[in-house]
Design a protein around this motif. Structure first.
Motif: not given
Length: 399
Positions: A31-53
């Motif tokens: 399930g974690y691997l599946a969510y990582l694949a499904l949420l990868y676009p959301s993770i990359t979209t949200m990354a600029p809104l967070m501190h880099r670390w």
């Protein structure tokens, strides 16, 4: 309710519980691997809104610890799997609670959300593997509430009055999976407990049976040896006979301390040696005849069966000495086959009537018939009529 991660109590089975825990650990990791694949676009979209670390660290910690329980489930022990599952559950809450520290804005569109809000139930499923059920449900409530509060803060024009319904819905939705896992584990624990109880009952029954067999063995020995010796000594017989019978009884009592494997098989020569010894110990004048040795070279009997046959044979001879009359002669015939042995103890004495034997007389009922009845493949039969002698048939057939 006990924790799946608790160390197993000595003597308590956990096979079914551990099997279910391993299955859920693998399911959670997939399930974690599946969510990582499904949420990868959301993770990359949200990354600029967070501190880099924050984003790289959160992704590695959350999803890395989530995959670990499944990998460790293939190990022989389960302790590492439990620890990794606890780490995965804690890592999710750590990511949620550190999110406000890393958030830089601006807010997300109203139809979007923080990627952590997609799988709080999966993290709580890892908690079910590691903790007691109550703790896992507490993790579920905290996790669902935390990610919904984050969504409220991160979304544009989010409605504060909808926070409680959204938290409630998230908890109810995730409870379907976490509750199902908890019930599956409860079923596994019940099955393990039932298996333990069944094995304990079987062991208790076997122990009681063993004690009963031992009591019968001692009863037979007391009757065959001690009582028979005392009875012979009370009669006007030669002292040499009493001494021989007493010596045999003492040897049998000493044999009680002999440790040996009663289930081991012994060969034909040793079988016949023990039968001859049993015959000579009771009646040196009895004729011992063996037939069928050519076809029975491969015959093997369990040591316990040979001991029972020898004891029944000795008791038959003792009975004959006591009741057949002084002129009687005795013959022991051992008929051998490749998978069976038949002993016939024959005397030409006065014989007796079966129906006239008092119930308290145990020589035949316990020491011959009862003894052979408890031998796998064994049987015995006494054939006698007044004035026509007595024949005791003792048989063993390979099961």
């Amino acid at each position: 309710m006990s924790s799946p991660a608790e160390a197993p109590v000595a003597g308590v089975r956990r096979e079914n519980t551990d099997r279910i825990l391993r299955m859920f650990a693998r399911f959670t990791s997939v399930g974690y691997l599946a969510y990582l694949a499904l949420l990868y676009p959301s993770i990359t979209t949200m990354a600029p809104l967070m501190h880099r670390w924050w984003t790289p660290l959160a992704v590695v910690v959350v999803f890395g610890t989530g995959v670990a329980p499944g990998l460790l489930s293939f190990r022989r022990g389960t302790a590492a799997m439990h620890t990794a599952a606890a780490g995965a559950a804690i890592a999710f809450l750590a990511a949620a609670f550190t999110w406000p520290l890393a958030w830089t804005g601006p807010q997300l569109p109203g139809d979007d959300g923080v990627w952590l809000a997609a799988f709080p139930g999966l993290a709580s499923l890892a908690g079910v593997i590691a903790w007691p059920t109550g703790t896992a449900f507490a993790h579920l409530v905290i996790g669902c509430a935390a990610v919904q509060v984050i969504n409220l803060v991160a979304r544009v024009n989010a409605s504060a009055p909808m926070l409680v319904p959204e938290i409630t819905f998230a908890i109810m939705f995730c409870t379907l999976f976490v509750g199902g896992a908890a019930m599956a584990l409860r079923t596994g624990r019940l099955l393990d407990a039932t298996t333990d109880a069944t094995h304990a009952a079987a062991a208790s029954a076997a122990a009681q049976r063993a004690r009963a067999v031992e009591r019968e063995r001692f009863d037979a020995l007391i009757h065959d040896g001690v009582i028979a010796t005392l009875l012979t000594a009370s009669r006007p017989v030669h002292r040499r006979t009493v001494r021989a019978l007493a010596a045999t009884t003492l040897r049998e009592l000493d044999d009680l301390h002999t440790i040996g494997n009663a289930d081991q098989d012994i060969a034909l020569d040793e079988i016949l040696a023990q039968l001859r010894t049993a015959t000579v110990d009771v009646d040196p004048s009895a004729l011992f005849v063996v037939t069928g040795t050519e076809t029975a070279q491969t015959l093997r009997l369990p040591l316990s069966a040979v001991r029972s046959i020898s004891a029944a044979l000795a008791e038959a001879l003792r009975n004959s000495h006591l009741h057949a009359g002084s002129p009687a002669t005795r013959t022991v015939t051992a008929a051998l086959q490749s998978e069976s042995i038949s002993i016939a103890v024959v005397d030409d004495g006065v014989g007796f009537d079966h129906t006239a034997i008092p119930p308290h007389r145990l020589g035949i009922a316990v020491s011959i018939l009862g003894r052979m009845r408890h031998v796998t493949g064994g049987s015995a039969l006494v054939d006698s009529e007044p004035g026509r002698g007595t024949t005791v048939h003792i048989e063993w057939t390979a099961p």
